[in-house]
Design a protein around this motif. Structure first.
Motif, PDB file in Angstrom:
ATOM      1  N   ASN A 299      41.376  22.110  -6.646  1.00  8.77           N
ATOM      2  CA  ASN A 299      40.488  22.333  -7.795  1.00  8.77           C
ATOM      3  C   ASN A 299      40.836  22.201  -8.805  1.00  8.77           C
ATOM      4  O   ASN A 299      40.173  21.676  -9.274  1.00  8.77           O
TER       5      ASN A 299
ATOM      6  N   CYS B  90      39.596  18.620  -8.006  1.00 10.09           N
ATOM      7  CA  CYS B  90      38.297  18.630  -8.928  1.00 10.09           C
ATOM      8  C   CYS B  90      38.119  18.696 -10.395  1.00 10.09           C
ATOM      9  O   CYS B  90      36.293  18.209 -10.770  1.00 10.09           O
ATOM     10  N   VAL B  91      38.488  19.371 -10.558  1.00 13.12           N
ATOM     11  CA  VAL B  91      38.423  19.631 -12.314  1.00 13.12           C
ATOM     12  C   VAL B  91      38.831  17.840 -13.171  1.00 13.12           C
ATOM     13  O   VAL B  91      38.056  17.607 -13.680  1.00 13.12           O
TER      14      VAL B  91
ATOM     15  N   ALA C 219      33.930  16.160  -5.257  1.00 16.56           N
ATOM     16  CA  ALA C 219      34.559  16.976  -5.268  1.00 16.56           C
ATOM     17  C   ALA C 219      33.793  18.094  -4.173  1.00 16.56           C
ATOM     18  O   ALA C 219      34.325  18.989  -4.006  1.00 16.56           O
TER      19      ALA C 219
ATOM     20  N   HIS D 161      32.196  25.557 -13.264  1.00 17.44           N
ATOM     21  CA  HIS D 161      32.597  26.500 -12.284  1.00 17.44           C
ATOM     22  C   HIS D 161      33.527  26.138 -11.349  1.00 17.44           C
ATOM     23  O   HIS D 161      34.464  26.724 -11.491  1.00 17.44           O
ATOM     24  N   MET D 162      34.099  24.484 -11.351  1.00 11.73           N
ATOM     25  CA  MET D 162      35.561  24.773 -10.864  1.00 11.73           C
ATOM     26  C   MET D 162      36.817  24.722 -11.769  1.00 11.73           C
ATOM     27  O   MET D 162      37.612  25.409 -11.280  1.00 11.73           O
TER      28      MET D 162
ATOM     29  N   THR E 162      36.028  21.107  -2.105  1.00 13.79           N
ATOM     30  CA  THR E 162      35.763  21.799  -1.931  1.00 13.79           C
ATOM     31  C   THR E 162      35.590  22.431  -0.921  1.00 13.79           C
ATOM     32  O   THR E 162      36.174  23.624  -0.690  1.00 13.79           O
TER      33      THR E 162
ATOM     34  N   HIS F 236      31.248  27.948  -5.918  1.00 16.73           N
ATOM     35  CA  HIS F 236      31.413  26.605  -6.597  1.00 16.73           C
ATOM     36  C   HIS F 236      30.945  25.555  -5.633  1.00 16.73           C
ATOM     37  O   HIS F 236      30.552  24.269  -6.509  1.00 16.73           O
TER      38      HIS F 236
ATOM     39  N   ASP G 257      36.907  28.313 -10.911  1.00 11.69           N
ATOM     40  CA  ASP G 257      37.799  28.512  -9.403  1.00 11.69           C
ATOM     41  C   ASP G 257      39.570  28.334  -9.119  1.00 11.69           C
ATOM     42  O   ASP G 257      40.318  29.325  -8.896  1.00 11.69           O
ATOM     43  N   THR G 258      39.129  27.557 -10.502  1.00 12.25           N
ATOM     44  CA  THR G 258      41.350  27.087 -10.670  1.00 12.25           C
ATOM     45  C   THR G 258      42.214  28.299 -11.109  1.00 12.25           C
ATOM     46  O   THR G 258      43.068  28.563 -10.131  1.00 12.25           O
TER      47      THR G 258
ATOM     48  N   MET H 159      35.176  30.122  -3.847  1.00 11.41           N
ATOM     49  CA  MET H 159      34.951  28.924  -3.885  1.00 11.41           C
ATOM     50  C   MET H 159      33.609  28.342  -3.531  1.00 11.41           C
ATOM     51  O   MET H 159      33.386  27.381  -3.906  1.00 11.41           O
TER      52      MET H 159
END
Length: 322
Positions: A141, A144-145, A30, A165-166, A34, A63, A169-170, A60
């Motif tokens: 994002n 990463c999620v 991740a 956090h991710m 990022t 995160h 960010d999405t 970003m």
């Protein structure tokens, strides 16, 4: 001093070690995604002249720091304590988080300053490139999620925090995409600083919470999810415990709690307090997730003259507990 592993079998500890290794790999993946998209958005924001895209890159970055802090904490959590670092290196996570929050505040000040000037004189923006780069950021994002999602309800607060956090960010990437569409069709360049400010507000909220949580831990404040009165009440229900006081509960690092307490009992040999200690530690771990404890026992005892004296205060009034 007892930690959570004290109550687990060796097989459980082996599973925990494997789980942490799996957790570390997810955080590395991740973080790499990022970090790459952060660089792309910074370069793209400069090329397209989009403050919103730079703001999303800043968001970003928050995160990315969160992911690296989580990874940093896991790497150092495996290091054993030393004579000088008796709690190990867990507090490095908190110091890094505090520094992270301060840097974020400085970033938001710069973005607010730039947004103010663009309100006064809106600048032309390449909305097509802005849209394309924001789409790339959105997919990164989402990736990463997805990587972190399986641990959302796991035992690691670090990974759960990184997941949230991710997810935030999405949402910010979606905001930049909406802004790019509005600019493309309506030529409302003022939308760019408006979205920037909205994203900055998210960064400010995150950085403020990060700083305050870090300060609370460094000041050894009682964790927010623990009620001291409830802990005392539960301890006083244990057979053999006649009172619990002078209680202190603090956080070593995220999700790792410690406690010191004075326990009043009847006059008994020290060996008989072992069973009480085991029950106290079991309840603290299962009910409150407090894994490190320092317990001091005391009682009101009769001396040779038949007078009652408080043995606890006579023997420990000058002791210093760390």
């Amino acid at each position: 001093m007892h930690d959570l592993d004290y109550y687990h079998s060796s097989e459980g500890n082996t599973h925990k070690h494997t789980y942490r290794l799996h957790e570390r790999k997810k955080l590395i993946m991740a973080s790499a995604i990022t970090g790459a998209i952060f660089i792309v958005e910074v370069i793209g924001g400069i090329i397209t002249n989009s403050l919103a895209l730079l703001s999303d890159a800043g968001h970003m970055l928050t995160h990315l720091f969160a992911l690296l802090i989580s990874l940093f904490a896991i790497m150092f959590a495996s290091k054993p304590p030393t004579q000088r670092k008796t709690y190990g290196f867990y507090r490095l996570e908190i110091l890094a988080a505090l520094l992270n929050g301060i840097i974020l505040l400085l970033i938001t000040v710069w973005i607010f300053y730039e947004a103010y000037h663009r309100f006064l004189a809106p600048e032309t923006i390449s909305s097509g490139k802005m849209f394309f780069l924001a789409i790339i950021g959105l997919f990164a994002n989402i990736s990463c999620v997805y990587i972190l999602k399986s641990d959302e309800h796991g035992h690691s607060l670090n990974v759960k925090s990184a997941f949230l956090h991710m997810l935030g960010d999405t949402i910010s990437s979606v905001g930049v995409i909406i802004g790019a569409v509005i600019i493309y069709y309506a030529n409302w360049y003022i939308v760019d600083p408006i979205i920037s400010i909205m994203l900055c507000i998210l960064i400010l909220i995150w950085s403020y919470k990060l700083i305050m949580e870090s300060i609370d831990i460094l000041l050894e404040a009682t964790p927010k999810d623990i009620n001291v009165g409830e802990v005392i009440s539960r301890l006083e229900q244990i057979p053999g415990v006649e009172g619990a006081h002078d209680i202190h509960i603090w956080t070593i690092t995220s999700g790792m709690y410690a406690m010191s307490v004075h326990i009043d009992t009847k006059d008994m040999p020290i060996s008989k307090t072992a069973a009480i200690s085991r029950e106290i530690n079991r309840i603290l771990v299962e009910k409150f997730r407090i894994g490190h404890t320092v317990i001091q026992y005391g009682c009101e005892c009769n001396n040779n003259n038949g007078e009652i004296r408080n043995a606890k205060y006579e023997t420990n009034s000058n002791d210093k507990m760390i």
